[in-house]
Design an enzyme around this catalytic site. Structure first.
Site, PDB file in Angstrom:
ATOM      1  N   ASP A   1       0.876  -1.164   0.000  1.00 24.95           N
ATOM      2  CA  ASP A   1       0.000   0.000   0.000  1.00 24.95           C
ATOM      3  C   ASP A   1       0.913   1.213   0.000  1.00 24.95           C
ATOM      4  O   ASP A   1       1.526   1.534   1.023  1.00 24.95           O
ATOM      5  CB  ASP A   1      -0.901  -0.048   1.248  1.00 24.95           C
ATOM      6  CG  ASP A   1      -1.729   1.227   1.422  1.00 24.95           C
ATOM      7  OD1 ASP A   1      -1.684   2.102   0.531  1.00 24.95           O
ATOM      8  OD2 ASP A   1      -2.411   1.341   2.464  1.00 24.95           O
TER       9      ASP A   1
ATOM     10  N   LYS B   1       2.787  11.280  -3.289  1.00 25.30           N
ATOM     11  CA  LYS B   1       1.796  10.594  -4.126  1.00 25.30           C
ATOM     12  C   LYS B   1       0.933  11.601  -4.894  1.00 25.30           C
ATOM     13  O   LYS B   1       0.447  11.314  -5.979  1.00 25.30           O
ATOM     14  CB  LYS B   1       0.919   9.719  -3.225  1.00 25.30           C
ATOM     15  CG  LYS B   1      -0.011   8.773  -3.950  1.00 25.30           C
ATOM     16  CD  LYS B   1      -0.647   7.824  -2.944  1.00 25.30           C
ATOM     17  CE  LYS B   1      -1.662   6.898  -3.576  1.00 25.30           C
ATOM     18  NZ  LYS B   1      -2.215   5.955  -2.582  1.00 25.30           N
TER      19      LYS B   1
ATOM     20  N   GLU C   1      -7.172   0.405  -4.681  1.00 27.16           N
ATOM     21  CA  GLU C   1      -7.197   0.327  -3.215  1.00 27.16           C
ATOM     22  C   GLU C   1      -8.537  -0.194  -2.679  1.00 27.16           C
ATOM     23  O   GLU C   1      -8.541  -1.098  -1.823  1.00 27.16           O
ATOM     24  CB  GLU C   1      -6.857   1.698  -2.604  1.00 27.16           C
ATOM     25  CG  GLU C   1      -5.373   2.029  -2.755  1.00 27.16           C
ATOM     26  CD  GLU C   1      -5.039   3.507  -2.591  1.00 27.16           C
ATOM     27  OE1 GLU C   1      -5.915   4.274  -2.147  1.00 27.16           O
ATOM     28  OE2 GLU C   1      -3.897   3.887  -2.915  1.00 27.16           O
TER      29      GLU C   1
ATOM     30  N   ASP D   1     -12.732   5.499   2.561  1.00 26.72           N
ATOM     31  CA  ASP D   1     -11.295   5.551   2.859  1.00 26.72           C
ATOM     32  C   ASP D   1     -10.887   6.961   3.255  1.00 26.72           C
ATOM     33  O   ASP D   1     -10.751   7.850   2.410  1.00 26.72           O
ATOM     34  CB  ASP D   1     -10.509   5.081   1.620  1.00 26.72           C
ATOM     35  CG  ASP D   1      -8.983   5.088   1.842  1.00 26.72           C
ATOM     36  OD1 ASP D   1      -8.519   5.627   2.863  1.00 26.72           O
ATOM     37  OD2 ASP D   1      -8.275   4.554   0.965  1.00 26.72           O
TER      38      ASP D   1
HETATM   39  P1  ADP Z   1      -2.889   7.391   3.802  1.00 26.43           P
HETATM   40  O1  ADP Z   1      -3.812   6.404   3.191  1.00 26.43           O
HETATM   41  O2  ADP Z   1      -3.152   8.792   3.355  1.00 26.43           O
HETATM   42  O3  ADP Z   1      -1.463   7.019   3.688  1.00 26.43           O
HETATM   43  P2  ADP Z   1      -3.500   6.424   6.517  1.00 26.43           P
HETATM   44  O4  ADP Z   1      -4.561   5.466   6.168  1.00 26.43           O
HETATM   45  O5  ADP Z   1      -2.243   5.867   7.050  1.00 26.43           O
HETATM   46  O6  ADP Z   1      -3.212   7.460   5.355  1.00 26.43           O
HETATM   47  O7  ADP Z   1      -4.118   7.424   7.593  1.00 26.43           O
HETATM   48  C1  ADP Z   1      -3.366   8.355   8.260  1.00 26.43           C
HETATM   49  C2  ADP Z   1      -4.276   9.180   9.106  1.00 26.43           C
HETATM   50  O8  ADP Z   1      -4.912   8.343  10.071  1.00 26.43           O
HETATM   51  C3  ADP Z   1      -3.528  10.250   9.874  1.00 26.43           C
HETATM   52  O9  ADP Z   1      -4.231  11.469   9.793  1.00 26.43           O
HETATM   53  C4  ADP Z   1      -3.543   9.693  11.286  1.00 26.43           C
HETATM   54  O10 ADP Z   1      -3.477  10.705  12.257  1.00 26.43           O
HETATM   55  C5  ADP Z   1      -4.868   8.994  11.322  1.00 26.43           C
HETATM   56  N1  ADP Z   1      -4.931   8.026  12.441  1.00 26.43           N
HETATM   57  C6  ADP Z   1      -4.122   6.974  12.657  1.00 26.43           C
HETATM   58  N2  ADP Z   1      -4.451   6.370  13.817  1.00 26.43           N
HETATM   59  C7  ADP Z   1      -5.506   7.046  14.331  1.00 26.43           C
HETATM   60  C8  ADP Z   1      -6.301   6.911  15.504  1.00 26.43           C
HETATM   61  N3  ADP Z   1      -6.062   5.964  16.412  1.00 26.43           N
HETATM   62  N4  ADP Z   1      -7.298   7.800  15.695  1.00 26.43           N
HETATM   63  C9  ADP Z   1      -7.532   8.777  14.817  1.00 26.43           C
HETATM   64  N5  ADP Z   1      -6.820   8.968  13.687  1.00 26.43           N
HETATM   65  C10 ADP Z   1      -5.814   8.106  13.448  1.00 26.43           C
HETATM   66 MG    MG Z   2      -4.463   4.786   2.211  1.00 22.51          MG
END
Ligand code: ADP
Ligand code: MG
Length: 632
Positions: free
Chosen positions: A25, A86, A187, A216
């Site tokens: 991912d 990205k 995705e 998502d």
């Molecule tokens: P991307 O797909 O853009 O790479 P992610 O799916 O990894 O992103 O999501 C990242 C986001 O998820 C960030 O804003 C992070 O702060 C939030 N996040 C991760 N864990 C938690 C949590 N326990 N509670 C709330 N938000 C969270």
């Molecule tokens: Mg993602």
């Protein structure tokens, strides 16, 4: 992408020779790598047990740092620390939004803003592809260390809305990182696969065929996709979202709340700003578990500020953001022409979907809780790992499951002269059936051989051979009179069957071609590429092959005429025609198609008189002994 080919006995890997395959991912904020262990997908952690790798790359003085180490300097070395790359993949500067443009110094190859975008760092300018390749390389190293071997290939996920340029850029990055891309996977589809939604088609639960909404909410982007699953094929019915809405906006809302409560009016330094955002993000994540959290920032020089935030306050100040995601959800439903109750399940993806008020809003909207049994950060990588394992050929026959939506390369049949006649063009969606008619080449021909091939090139030798079979028992007829109908059928599982039948007599033969996973996307790309670059050569080759076939058929009919009607020619005429035939036969072995065509035309012309005499003779024979009545 899965391809159709014959799987030959002994070709499938032995149980103990599993190929190492991973799902990746490649996220805007975080990236992950996963693999299948004992049939269970799991994300591979780093040395400190963390599965997520922040999608950050820092071009330091004498090193390239990736992940957490790069993020440390996001505040004090912002221009050289690249995050959210990205967003720039497959884009030009003119495609970017203003605030993205403001973050780095960009250059482009063409200078007009439309060419390939590059980011200027202290180590020269780097393209988004190169930056992404650094992230992919780090994940590759992690996977190879933890699996103890070289990777066979990877499935890399991309947003469903990614266009060709963005997908190609992702593939290029993977190639640069030394990864063999088995397939790019959407995705939302990967998330659905991780939940095993596709598995139910095998009769376990027919109700699971249906429509799913994938919600998502990542760090900086929000994507909604509605997928319809029918007989193992995922179709994207609608996509919606906001490329600038995500967990970061919730951080910013908290940061603003903190600044208001501290009544700080002075503008913050970039480092102070970064510290505040990091503290806000920590508080946001803490509020998922606890009723209250503290935002605490150390400004340096012994000066710090802090504020307590309750869950209630947090929910209240960020509810407008949640509402914005719901409008996108509604829009996607409208686009897919579906009502709320026609959605069979809502799948949560992205770290930000952990926030309780997001889940509550979805439950209220759909009248049932979203699917949340899996880790929303990991679900995309896990689904990709399942696909990767199958594409690497590790799945047992009964457990193979294809996500085949279109045919990646054309399917066709070999015709005379080593030429390919395409029957199903590439990119046709499956299931599909198409028929084409062929005919015999020789008089009295009673059998015909079929060679099924795949590829874009004109010559059989440049395509991939899939299967061969024969049709026997064709009633003897003159060349070109038999009508042989060849039908290609590809079902939803990607299974190709080809049948041939002679239309007047009804004799039939068929062959089934099993799907297996021989070609990587890279090979598909190079096969397509060579089809383009060789188009001219191919046309020449086709012209030559056609000229040869025509010459051969002309020579054959001349031989037959000699056998039957030599008496109609005097010796001089016979010698003359024989010499022209010898000349044509010799040319037909060479490569000059124009000379072959000319010699064939000459022979045709020279034999016109002979053909006329044969015709007269045939007419006389037919008329012999008949009355005028019978003729008229
Ligand atoms: P991307 O797909 O853009 O790479 P992610 O799916 O990894 O992103 O999501 C990242 C986001 O998820 C960030 O804003 C992070 O702060 C939030 N996040 C991760 N864990 C938690 C949590 N326990 N509670 C709330 N938000 C969270
Ligand atoms: Mg993602």
């Amino acid at each position: 992408m899965a391809l159709l080919q014959i799987s030959e006995p002994g070709e499938s890997p032995e149980p103990h020779t599993r190929r190492l395959a991973v799902g990746i991912d490649l996220g805007t904020t975080n990236s992950l790598v996963a693999t299948l262990r004992n049939a269970v997908p799991e994300c591979l952690p780093d040395d400190e047990g963390r599965t997520m790798l922040p999608s950050a790359v820092r071009y330091a003085e004498d090193d390239v740092e990736v992940g957490y180490t790069a993020l440390v300097h996001r505040g004090d070395d912002a221009l050289n620390t690249i995050t959210s790359v990205k967003r720039f993949m497959g884009r030009s500067v003119t495609d970017l939004r203003d605030e993205s443009k403001a973050r780095y110094q960009f250059t482009t190859a063409s200078g007009d803003g439309k060419g390939q975008l590059k980011i200027t760092t202290r180590r020269g300018s780097v393209s988004p592809i190169e930056v992404s390749a650094e992230i992919l390389r780090a994940l590759k190293v992690r996977a190879e260390e933890s699996l103890g071997g070289e990777l066979y290939g990877a499935v890399i996920t991309v947003p469903a809305y990614f266009d060709d340029a963005q997908r190609q850029a992702t593939k290029d990055a993977a190639q640069l990182a030394g990864l063999n891309v088995l397939r790019l996977l959407n995705e939302p589809t990967a998330a659905a696969v991780a939940y095993g939604i596709d598995k139910y088609v095998d009769g376990l639960d027919q109700d699971a065929e249906g429509c799913y909404l994938i919600y998502d909410l990542g760090g900086g982007t929000f994507d909604v996709s509605i997928l319809r699953l029918t007989r193992g094929v995922f179709e994207v019915l609608a996509t919606a979202g906001d490329t600038h809405l995500g967990g970061d906006d919730f951080d910013e809302a908290l940061a603003k709340h903190a600044l208001d409560s501290w009544q700080l009016t002075r503008a913050l330094s970039p480092a102070g700003q970064a510290n505040l955002l990091a503290a806000s993000r920590a508080a946001k994540e803490a509020l998922t578990e606890s009723e209250a959290a503290t935002i605490k920032v150390n400004w340096g020089c012994g000066f710090d500020s802090s504020v307590d935030v309750s869950r209630e306050t947090f929910f209240a100040i960020t509810q407008p953001l949640v509402e914005r995601t719901l409008s996108a959800v509604k829009k996607s439903l409208r686009d897919a022409k579906l009502k709320v109750d026609q959605i069979d399940g809502v799948v949560l993806v992205g770290g930000a979907t952990r926030m309780p008020h997001v889940r509550a809003a979805l439950e209220a909207h759909f009248g049932k809780p979203p699917l949340a049994t899996m880790n929303p950060d990991e679900v995309v990588a896990l689904g990709a790992a399942i696909q990767a394992d199958q594409l690497a050929g590790n799945a047992k026959p009964g457990e193979q499951h294809l996500l085949l939506d279109v045919i990646p390369l054309s399917l066709g049949i070999e015709t005379m002269g080593n030429l390919v006649e395409k029957v199903i063009p590439r990119n046709s969606t499956i299931p599909i059936a198409k028929a084409q008619e062929f005919t015999t080449f020789k008089d009295g021909q009673t059998a015909m051989a079929f060679h099924v091939v795949q590829g874009e090139r004109e010559l059989v030798s440049d395509c991939r051979s899939l299967a061969k079979f024969e049709l026997r028992g064709i009633p003897p007829m003159v060349a070109g009179a038999a009508r042989i109908r060849v039908t290609f059928q590809v079902d939803a599982d990607g299974l190709l069957s080809v049948s041939a039948s002679e239309v007047t007599s009804g004799v039939r033969a068929e062959v089934a071609v099993k799907p297996s996973y021989g070609l990587a996307d890279g090979e598909i790309a190079s096969m397509l590429q060579s089809a383009f670059t060789n188009a001219n050569d191919d046309m020449q080759a086709r012209a030559l092959a056609e000229a040869r076939v025509d010459a051969q058929s002309l020579l054959e009919s001349m031989h037959k005429a000699f056998e039957e009607d030599r008496a109609l020619l005097n010796d001089a005429e016979h010698a003359m025609l024989t010499s022209q035939m010898g000349y044509l036969k010799q040319l037909a072995q060479g490569n000059d198609h124009r000379a072959i065509v000319r010699a064939s035309e000459d022979l045709n012309r020279a034999s016109t008189e002979f053909a006329g005499r044969r015709m007269d003779k045939a007419v006389q024979r037919a008329l012999a002994g008949k009355t005028l009545d019978q003729i008229a």
